[in-house]
Write an enzyme that holds these catalytic residues in place. Structure first.
Site, mmCIF file in Angstrom:
data_model
loop_
_atom_site.group_PDB
_atom_site.id
_atom_site.type_symbol
_atom_site.label_atom_id
_atom_site.label_comp_id
_atom_site.label_asym_id
_atom_site.label_seq_id
_atom_site.Cartn_x
_atom_site.Cartn_y
_atom_site.Cartn_z
ATOM 1 C CG ASN A 100 -2.040 -0.619 0.994
ATOM 2 O OD1 ASN A 100 -2.719 -0.652 -0.203
ATOM 3 N ND2 ASN A 100 -2.752 -1.285 1.983
ATOM 4 C CG ASP A 124 0.815 -6.843 5.542
ATOM 5 O OD1 ASP A 124 1.212 -7.882 6.319
ATOM 6 O OD2 ASP A 124 1.268 -5.728 5.672
HETATM 7 O O1 F6P Z 1 3.773 -4.944 5.325
HETATM 8 C C1 F6P Z 1 4.569 -6.299 5.749
HETATM 9 C C2 F6P Z 1 4.946 -6.253 6.877
HETATM 10 O O2 F6P Z 1 5.518 -7.244 7.386
HETATM 11 C C3 F6P Z 1 3.923 -6.064 8.062
HETATM 12 O O3 F6P Z 1 3.167 -7.216 8.103
HETATM 13 C C4 F6P Z 1 4.544 -5.851 9.440
HETATM 14 O O4 F6P Z 1 3.829 -5.076 10.105
HETATM 15 C C5 F6P Z 1 5.834 -4.846 8.928
HETATM 16 O O5 F6P Z 1 6.054 -5.180 7.312
HETATM 17 C C6 F6P Z 1 6.948 -4.753 9.488
HETATM 18 O O6 F6P Z 1 7.744 -3.951 8.783
HETATM 19 P P1 F6P Z 1 9.315 -3.590 8.996
HETATM 20 O O7 F6P Z 1 10.112 -4.780 8.257
HETATM 21 O O8 F6P Z 1 9.654 -2.583 8.763
HETATM 22 O O9 F6P Z 1 9.631 -4.049 10.498
#
Ligand code: F6P
Length: 292
Positions: A100, A124
């Site tokens: 998104n 997601d």
């Molecule tokens: O958008 C994918 C995702 O894995 C989400 O499920 C999670 O909240 C987020 O990314 C974690 O982000 P980062 O890798 O920046 O910690």
């Protein structure tokens, strides 16, 4: 034609397969691979991987061309710099692989002379209106593996266990995983402690499992509250980044190839507009839609 590709935001299994399949199908065109997503676009950083290297990466998790969450790209200055790079390199079409946030990024540089194709990639599965985003099936599969292993030991002790899964603000992973492991309760935004307690009091399972969507509540506190209410031992596990890696599942591989096929076809038949969204319907059929 001059084609560029980048990956932005969270990675997921299947993205390397998509990348390899797309580059292979477009090999008669000039391909530029930007590294670290929009950051690489701003800083004009590319990687010169050949098709053989991309082939060697295709069944691996992660994304070979790297990704990032780039705050600078949310500024006008960052967007202008990114466009400068694209113009300097005379890019005709930019492929953006992401979720998104990355789609919002693509919209911010749309209509400035470079055609963009957006490909939904997010564990997601929250990239509306596509019914499928690359990474989702593998992430659910990883959660299932994880929960099955933990469940073995929970059963030996008759313990309740809460499994927190990813999804950011979306409940797709929690709902699907819950079905896959036959959980006793799925805790999402609309759930309450009382509903959960009632469900667990009714269940005949000796070691009940709860699948919890992340960002809904504090899992440690929730486990304590549940333990007090049920008067029995409650454990919790955060599945975490384990669910974002590993080999793509069979379905993932198939979907990644289908997305790549549809994208390549649109390039070769010149049916790409300012911002084109590559989407899958619930049957896994891929089509391209213009985003105004
Ligand atoms: O958008 C994918 C995702 O894995 C989400 O499920 C999670 O909240 C987020 O990314 C974690 O982000 P980062 O890798 O920046 O910690």
């Amino acid at each position: 034609m001059n084609i560029a590709i980048l990956a932005s935001g969270g990675d997921g299994p299947g993205m390397n397969m998509f990348l390899y399949s797309l580059v292979k199908k477009l090999k008669k065109h000039k391909i530029t691979l930007f590294e670290y997503g929009y950051k690489g676009l701003i800083e004009d950083k590319t990687c010169d991987f050949d098709l053989n290297y991309l082939k060697s990466q295709r069944t691996l998790g992660g994304i070979s061309i790297k990704t990032s969450r780039c705050e600078k790209f949310q500024t006008l200055n960052g967007q202008e710099k990114a466009l400068e790079t694209l113009r300097k390199r005379k890019i005709d079409i930019l492929f953006v692989l992401g979720g998104n946030g990355s789609l919002a990024g693509a919209k911010s540089i749309k209509g400035k002379g470079i055609k963009i194709v957006f490909v939904p990639c997010s564990i997601d599965n929250d990239v509306f209106p596509s019914d499928y985003a690359i990474g989702f099936d593998s992430a659910c599969d990883r959660c299932k593996q994880y929960i099955y292993n933990v469940k073995d030991t929970m059963r030996s002790f008759d313990r309740v266990c809460i499994y927190e899964v990813m999804g950011r603000d979306h409940d797709a992973i929690a709902n699907k995983v819950s079905k896959m492991v036959n959980a006793d309760y799925t805790y999402t935004k609309n759930s309450t402690l009382q509903n959960c307690v009632d469900a667990l009091k009714k269940t005949k399972t000796k070691a009940p499992q709860i699948v919890l969507q992340e960002n809904v509540l504090d899992v440690k506190q929730f486990a304590q509250e549940l333990q007090n209410e049920l008067n029995r031992e409650v454990k919790y596990c955060v599945v975490g980044y384990f669910q974002r890696g590993g080999k793509p599942t069979k379905l993932e591989t198939k979907m990644a190839k289908k997305f790549a096929g549809a994208c390549a076809k649109s390039v070769n038949t010149s049916t790409i507009y300012d911002l084109t969204f590559c989407q899958s319907d619930e049957k896994g059929e891929i089509s391209l839609k213009i985003i105004e």
